[in-house]
Design a protein around this motif. Structure first.
Motif, mmCIF file in Angstrom:
data_model
loop_
_atom_site.group_PDB
_atom_site.id
_atom_site.type_symbol
_atom_site.label_atom_id
_atom_site.label_comp_id
_atom_site.label_asym_id
_atom_site.label_seq_id
_atom_site.Cartn_x
_atom_site.Cartn_y
_atom_site.Cartn_z
ATOM 1 N N SER A 210 0.838 -1.179 0.305
ATOM 2 C CA SER A 210 -0.128 0.002 0.080
ATOM 3 C C SER A 210 0.940 1.273 -0.187
ATOM 4 O O SER A 210 0.617 2.123 -0.901
ATOM 5 N N SER A 237 -9.889 11.546 0.700
ATOM 6 C CA SER A 237 -9.885 10.495 -0.506
ATOM 7 C C SER A 237 -8.544 10.900 -1.364
ATOM 8 O O SER A 237 -8.138 11.917 -1.597
ATOM 9 N N SER A 240 -8.030 7.293 -6.070
ATOM 10 C CA SER A 240 -8.152 6.300 -6.708
ATOM 11 C C SER A 240 -7.896 5.029 -5.606
ATOM 12 O O SER A 240 -7.501 5.310 -4.591
ATOM 13 N N SER A 241 -7.984 3.942 -6.053
ATOM 14 C CA SER A 241 -8.046 2.607 -5.237
ATOM 15 C C SER A 241 -6.529 2.015 -5.391
ATOM 16 O O SER A 241 -6.161 2.105 -6.550
ATOM 17 N N ARG A 244 -4.472 -2.777 -0.919
ATOM 18 C CA ARG A 244 -4.886 -2.650 0.606
ATOM 19 C C ARG A 244 -4.975 -4.360 1.209
ATOM 20 O O ARG A 244 -4.845 -5.394 0.705
ATOM 21 N N ASN A 262 -9.193 3.377 -0.610
ATOM 22 C CA ASN A 262 -9.095 4.763 -1.574
ATOM 23 C C ASN A 262 -9.296 5.864 -0.469
ATOM 24 O O ASN A 262 -9.530 7.121 -1.146
ATOM 25 N N GLN A 263 -9.024 5.819 0.901
ATOM 26 C CA GLN A 263 -8.937 7.014 1.753
ATOM 27 C C GLN A 263 -7.865 6.753 2.617
ATOM 28 O O GLN A 263 -7.683 5.888 3.215
#
Length: 303
Positions: A210, A237, A240-241, A244, A262-263
């Motif tokens: 990540s 935010s 984007s993703s 994780r 995404n956060q």
């Protein structure tokens, strides 16, 4: 924003409940001003329909217990609260909003002026139906009940199990020291510069996929508008993703985590939820509180 949404939803549900109950007003007789109750009780037409005081008490106690448990579930699994004080405080705020809505909109504006709520045989009691002070007093009684219900919700939440972070041992062995050195070297390779409102903040970054992905996004500079939430964190935010690896985590002041992929969340308090760890800000809790608890901030990541 979540407070507004939750308030609207709860007010809507409460309105629906009142509407359903209003289809047979006799069941809510004990919510009427005393003089109206006395008149209705004296009328033969309603003699066999009047609910007993025992039914009234059982209904109120049951509804209060049910609401307390529902409130606990909402605040634990939607808001992410894990402590008695957080749950009690936020729950009391929600209750007060709904209670005020009930007193002003449902009681004073709707009930006091809608002929549907007037019992046959009490049509002459206009002043009693317009007894606004009765409903204002009801608001304050409701606030007293809120203390009990929200305390119940806080107790339920505080007793709910959650995983704690494992603390590192006090005396690591040689292998652990070597792993720490390797990890530190890796962190240097993926090191990012974190700024909050233009001020560079010291951070120790994790060594995981990540953080690697976040570094890629930060290569060209990544600016994130953060928002205060819950009285213990700032969240924003990343646009984007990314990768994780969420684990149930109890955070502490200074923790930087990834939420929902995404956060990014920066803590100046504590919370328990499923997060992916990103790093740790190397500031004291007082410094973090001063930095993050006085309004929304802008977080910038760069290489």
């Amino acid at each position: 924003m979540i407070l507004v949404i939750e308030s609207i939803v709860l007010c809507g549900l409460f309105t629906l409940m009142v509407y359903i109950m209003s289809r047979n007003p006799i069941k809510t007789l004990y919510n009427y001003p005393p003089k109206i109750r006395e008149r209705v009780m004296s009328l033969d037409e309603y003699k066999d329909q009047i609910p007993t005081q025992k039914n009234k008490v059982v209904a109120k106690v049951g509804a209060s217990l049910l609401f307390g448990v529902i409130l606990a579930i909402i605040l634990r699994f939607i808001n992410g609260y894990t402590t008695f004080l957080h749950t009690f405080g936020y729950g009391f705020l929600l209750w007060t909003i709904v209670n005020a809505y009930d007193a002003i909109v449902l009681d004073i504006i709707w009930f006091c002026h809608d002929p549907h709520f007037v019992f046959k045989g009490t049509e002459d009691m206009v002043d009693e139906y317009h007894d606004y002070w009765f409903h204002i007093k009801g608001f304050f009684i409701g606030e007293g009940l809120a203390i009990v219900v929200c305390a119940l919700a806080g107790l339920v939440v505080s007793l709910m199990p959650y995983s704690s972070i494992e603390q590192p041992p006090n005396a690591p062995d040689t292998v652990e020291v070597q792993e720490a050195i390797v990890k530190e070297d890796s962190e240097e390779e993926v090191r990012m510069i974190l700024q909050i409102d233009g001020k560079e903040i010291p951070v120790t970054w994790e060594d995981n996929a990540s953080v690697d992905a976040l570094c890629e996004l930060a290569s060209d500079g990544l600016e994130i508008q953060m928002s205060m939430y819950g009285g213990f964190e700032q969240v924003g935010s990343i646009g984007s993703s990314i990768a994780r690896d969420d684990k149930q985590t109890t955070t502490s002041a200074g923790d930087i985590v990834l939420y929902s992929g995404n956060q990014i969340v920066v803590f100046y308090g504590s919370n328990s939820w499923a997060y992916t760890r990103l790093g740790k800000i190397n500031l004291s809790e007082d410094e973090l509180t001063e930095l993050l608890s006085n309004g929304d901030v802008t977080l910038t990541l760069s290489r």
